[in-house]
Design an enzyme around this catalytic site. Structure first.
Site, short mmCIF file in Angstrom:
data_model
loop_
_atom_site.label_atom_id
_atom_site.label_comp_id
_atom_site.label_asym_id
_atom_site.label_seq_id
_atom_site.Cartn_x
_atom_site.Cartn_y
_atom_site.Cartn_z
N ASP A 44 -26.00 -19.80 -32.86
CA ASP A 44 -26.69 -18.68 -32.25
C ASP A 44 -28.15 -18.64 -32.72
OD1 ASP A 44 -25.63 -15.81 -30.96
OD2 ASP A 44 -27.55 -15.70 -32.00
N HIS A 70 -22.03 -11.56 -28.88
CA HIS A 70 -22.42 -12.94 -29.13
C HIS A 70 -21.21 -13.86 -29.30
CE1 HIS A 70 -26.82 -12.21 -30.15
NE2 HIS A 70 -26.33 -11.00 -29.96
#
Ligand SMILES: *[C@@H]1O[C@H](CO)[C@@H](O)[C@H](O)[C@H]1NC(C)=O
Ligand SMILES: *[C@@H]1O[C@H](CO)[C@@H](O)[C@H](O)[C@H]1NC(C)=O
Ligand SMILES: *[C@@H]1O[C@H](CO)[C@@H](O)[C@H](O)[C@H]1NC(C)=O
Ligand SMILES: *[C@@H]1O[C@H](CO)[C@@H](O)[C@H](O)[C@H]1NC(C)=O
Ligand SMILES: CC(=O)N[C@H]1CO[C@H](CO)[C@@H](O)[C@@H]1O
Length: 477
Positions: A117, A17
């Site tokens: 995120d 990520h």
């Protein structure tokens, strides 16, 4: 001037990520936008490394990670560091505790927007409270996002009587079927735990945030991008592939973590091989296999007769202190000398994929890897394990037709379904030689070309980024 846009980027604390968000920071800064990457002490080290050159427009803001508060060992700040499933709920609690310090940082630094995120669902609350737009970053494809949303809305799996009966994913363009066995825990019945509850919150937050930035490009999945915007009615900007934003080879080699192998050693090895003669095998940061599965992979690679680079991560088994004890077949490394390169740890993936000697990629279908494979134009053997990887497999094999499946039937967290060596050998053969392979390679090269055009000046991703910046400016000033 005077009005300079300032964006907070808040990547989830897992390498898969963080990497695309660091690329995103570079991309925004290349358009003169000020970026602050918000992270925690340990994660800031690898982020700072991958930023490489100091860039006056990119700053790091470090929040203390509350490991002690939740009972995690010191320094356990990254999902990739968790060594037992029982640590996951604690990790989630710790992550949730970052909300207050994040809000304080926003109040202090007054960014005009936060890109967080999707696994920080509470970033929506922070943005509402403080009056700035929150953009969601999925780190996956439109295809899998749409598929999962339709699955959640229509629950078509309730209509089948067995784990293996295929059913259609409603409303998803392309007549795509799947089986219950391949579904994410999130949508399978009877699975309810801290993690799935948190994931539900994450997916719910998607419909409530300002919009979404996708690490993808329009030409790759136009139908699904349109579906996301028009059928699900969400705002989205497509600005990838982000991996194409960092072109210097030294940086490529350093993405994520220092490589376990010297980059030039790897290049030298690849340079000695014929074009399209090497299979690259890597299952991402989170997937680890047991010895039996690794043996099957080893035998499959040997039997296929191709050169290979294999990045290995294995699970530690009971009574085992040595990392490498016995999992390779007898005499394997001697036999494979010159033919196979085994890397234990982190590999310079983009650099490897971009090398002309590489002609096939065995991948777990995590989105960053998949997109890196697409951008490099390398045919794929798909070996999904968990998360949304089974949808990405469908995109690669059925929609884009740039890869073939190795035959995984079952979604399992961390430890994959069992695949025998014959299946490995056969799948490699299908993407490396013969007529089918030629077709696949041709299509893969076409998508790679489209990817390059998308991020170049006036390409689709380039223009969508312009549109996003204009919209944020109109909200800010
Ligand atoms: C499930 O089956 C029922 C009855 O046949 C049907 O009305 C419904 O549309 C089906 N749902 C899905 C999502 O396929
Ligand atoms: C969709 O797929 C199913 C099974 O794969 C097939 O029977 C059906 O004809 C397909 N429908 C369309 C419209 O392609
Ligand atoms: C980077 O890789 C090394 C070994 O290659 C490992 O010990 C270390 O924990 C990794 N760091 C991160 C942040 O993943
Ligand atoms: C991009 O578009 C602008 C405006 O249409 C044009 O002036 C410019 O030359 C284009 N750039 C490239 C590289 O095509
Ligand atoms: C180039 C790079 O670092 N790619 C990474 C993408 O993420 C996976 C895990 O999700 C890593 O294994 C890759 O190395």
């Amino acid at each position: 001037m005077g009005n300079q846009l300032h964006i907070f980027l808040f990547p989830f604390l897992a390498h898969g990520h963080m990497i695309p968000m660091v690329d995103m920071a570079k991309l925004f800064s290349s358009r003169g936008i000020k970026v602050t990457i918000v992270t925690t002490p340990i994660n800031s080290i690898s982020i700072a490394k991958s930023l490489h050159d100091s860039n006056p427009l990119i700053n790091l803001l470090i929040l203390k990670f509350p490991s002690a508060e939740v009972g995690l060992p010191d320094g356990c700040e990254n999902l990739d560091f968790l060594i037992s499933p029982s640590m996951i709920p604690k990790f989630i609690s710790a992550v949730s505790l970052l909300q207050t310090p994040l809000e304080e940082a926003i109040t202090e630094h007054r960014p005009h927007c936060i890109v967080a995120d999707m696994f920080f669902p509470w970033a929506n609350d922070a943005s509402v409270k403080l009056g700035i737009p929150r953009l969601n970053f999925h780190g996956t494809s439109f295809f899998s996002t749409c598929a999962l949303e339709f699955m959640r809305i229509y629950e078509p799996y309730n209509n089948v009587s067995s784990e293996t009966e295929p059913f259609l994913i409603p409303h998803l363009p392309g007549n795509i079927t799947i089986t219950k066995m391949k579904l994410h825990e999130l949508v399978r019945e009877n699975v309810k735990n801290d993690l799935t509850e948190y994931m539900k919150r994450a997916y719910d937050s998607d419909s409530k945030c300002y919009g979404v930035v996708m690490n993808s490009f329009y030409e790759l999945e136009a139908e699904y991008a349109d579906c996301y915007k028009n059928v699900l009615g969400r705002k989205a900007w497509t600005i990838g592939p982000l991996s194409l934003c960092t072109q210097e080879s030294e940086e490529e080699a350093q993405r994520g973590n220092k490589s376990a192998i010297e980059e030039h050693e790897c290049l030298k090895w690849l340079d000695s091989k014929k074009p399209n003669s090497v299979v690259y095998v890597c299952f991402g940061t989170l997937t680890k296999f047991n010895s039996n599965q690794l043996k099957e992979i080893a035998n499959g690679l040997e039997a296929c007769g191709k050169n290979f680079i294999w990045v290995v991560r294995k699970i530690k088994e009971k009574d085992e202190d040595e990392e490498d004890k016995d999992w390779l077949p007898e005499g394997y490394e001697q036999r494979m000398e010159g033919k196979g390169l085994i890397i234990r740890g982190w590999a310079p993936q983009v650099m490897i994929l971009d090398h002309p000697a590489v002609g096939g990629f065995i991948t777990h279908c995590g989105w960053n890897s998949t997109l890196e494979g697409v951008a490099a134009g390398v045919p794929m053997v798909t070996w999904p394990v968990a998360a949304e990887q089974f949808y990405n497999e469908k995109l690669v094999t059925e929609v884009l037709k740039i890869g073939v499946g190795v035959g995984v039937q079952k979604w399992v967290r961390i430890v994959g379904d069992f695949i025998n060596s014959e299946a490995v050998e056969k799948a490699i053969g299908r993407v490396m030689e013969g007529e089918e392979a030629e077709e696949i390679r041709k299509r893969a090269k076409e998508f790679a070309e489209k990817a390059r055009k998308a991020v170049a000046e006036n390409g689709s991703s380039y223009c969508d980024l312009d549109a996003l910046i204009k919209e944020l400016e109109s909200l800010a000033f």
